[in-house]
Motif scaffolding. Structure first.
Motif, short mmCIF file in Angstrom:
data_model
loop_
_atom_site.label_atom_id
_atom_site.label_comp_id
_atom_site.label_asym_id
_atom_site.label_seq_id
_atom_site.Cartn_x
_atom_site.Cartn_y
_atom_site.Cartn_z
N ASN A 14 0.80 -1.21 0.00
CA ASN A 14 0.00 0.00 0.00
C ASN A 14 0.84 1.28 0.00
N HIS A 15 1.92 1.31 0.80
CA HIS A 15 2.74 2.52 0.92
C HIS A 15 4.16 2.30 0.40
N THR A 16 4.34 1.29 -0.42
CA THR A 16 5.67 0.95 -0.90
C THR A 16 6.28 2.03 -1.78
N GLN A 17 5.51 2.62 -2.67
CA GLN A 17 6.06 3.64 -3.58
C GLN A 17 6.66 4.81 -2.80
N VAL A 18 5.98 5.25 -1.75
CA VAL A 18 6.48 6.37 -0.94
C VAL A 18 7.78 5.97 -0.25
N LYS A 19 7.84 4.76 0.28
CA LYS A 19 9.04 4.33 0.98
C LYS A 19 10.19 4.10 0.02
N ILE A 20 9.92 3.62 -1.18
CA ILE A 20 10.97 3.46 -2.18
C ILE A 20 11.50 4.83 -2.59
N GLN A 21 10.62 5.81 -2.70
CA GLN A 21 11.04 7.17 -3.02
C GLN A 21 11.97 7.72 -1.93
N LYS A 22 11.64 7.47 -0.65
CA LYS A 22 12.50 7.90 0.45
C LYS A 22 13.85 7.21 0.37
N TYR A 23 13.86 5.93 -0.01
CA TYR A 23 15.10 5.19 -0.18
C TYR A 23 15.97 5.84 -1.26
N HIS A 24 15.35 6.18 -2.40
CA HIS A 24 16.10 6.81 -3.50
C HIS A 24 16.63 8.19 -3.08
N GLU A 25 15.87 8.94 -2.30
CA GLU A 25 16.35 10.23 -1.80
C GLU A 25 17.55 10.04 -0.88
N GLN A 26 17.48 9.03 -0.02
CA GLN A 26 18.61 8.74 0.86
C GLN A 26 19.83 8.33 0.05
N LEU A 27 19.62 7.54 -1.00
CA LEU A 27 20.70 7.10 -1.87
C LEU A 27 21.35 8.29 -2.58
#
Length: 182
Positions: free
Chosen positions: A93-106
């Motif tokens: 359900n909230h995976t896209q938002v968390k993946i976006q946060k991961y990419h920002e951290q990267l």
């Protein structure tokens, strides 16, 4: 019969119920877990394992210390469509938002790495720079008469720490005079 052999047929059906691009990662060699991936969500995975007579499903991103911590448990007697529905509701359900946060951290880590490389390059114009265990960089002065060795440690939020060896009394006084002008 181990967990992987027992539940692979069920989770093949779960992958079909989740939709296109979901598949079991056959390269993931563990008899007690099943890894499910989606070709569109690079490095994202679901890990399926048995815990206390239930199936635990959790997610994460491969090759990084970033854990998404979404989990759900289902009964071992559930059908594939019900399991897929639970995965969609509780994990995806909230995976896209968390993946976006991961990419920002990267990206942030990449910027920091580039800044450190630039800083290392600037310092190398003045002294010889080399790798030093546990430090951001080691250095050695080019002056053969008063060779000074040292290391620079990165405190990130608190700035840099410089450690020097082979300082003569005269060089130490010069260094303190220079530091007092900063």
């Amino acid at each position: 019969m181990n967990f992987r052999e027992q539940f692979t047929p069920l989770f093949r059906l779960v992958c079909l119920a989740l939709g296109d691009h979901w598949h079991i990662d056959s390269l993931y060699a563990c008899n007690y877990r099943i890894c499910i991936k989606n070709g569109l969500l690079k490095k994202y995975y679901l890990i399926v394992r048995k815990e206390k007579d239930r199936i635990l499903i959790s997610d994460g991103i491969a090759g990084h210390h970033y854990h998404l911590s979404n989990k759900c448990t289902v009964s071992t007697h559930r059908d594939a469509k019900s399991i897929a529905r639970d995965i969609r509701i509780k994990i995806l359900n909230h995976t896209q938002v968390k993946i976006q946060k991961y990419h920002e951290q990267l990206q942030s880590e990449q910027r920091l790495k580039e800044e450190r490389n630039v800083l290392r390059g600037v310092v190398s114009n003045v002294v010889d720079v080399h790798d030093h265990y546990g430090a951001f960089m080691g250095f050695r002065t080019r002056n053969s008469n008063n060779r000074i060795d040292g290391a620079v440690y990165d405190g990130r939020s608190s700035g840099y720490t410089v450690e020097m060896k082979n300082l003569s009394a005269e060089n130490m006084v010069k260094l303190m005079c220079f530091i007092s002008t900063l």
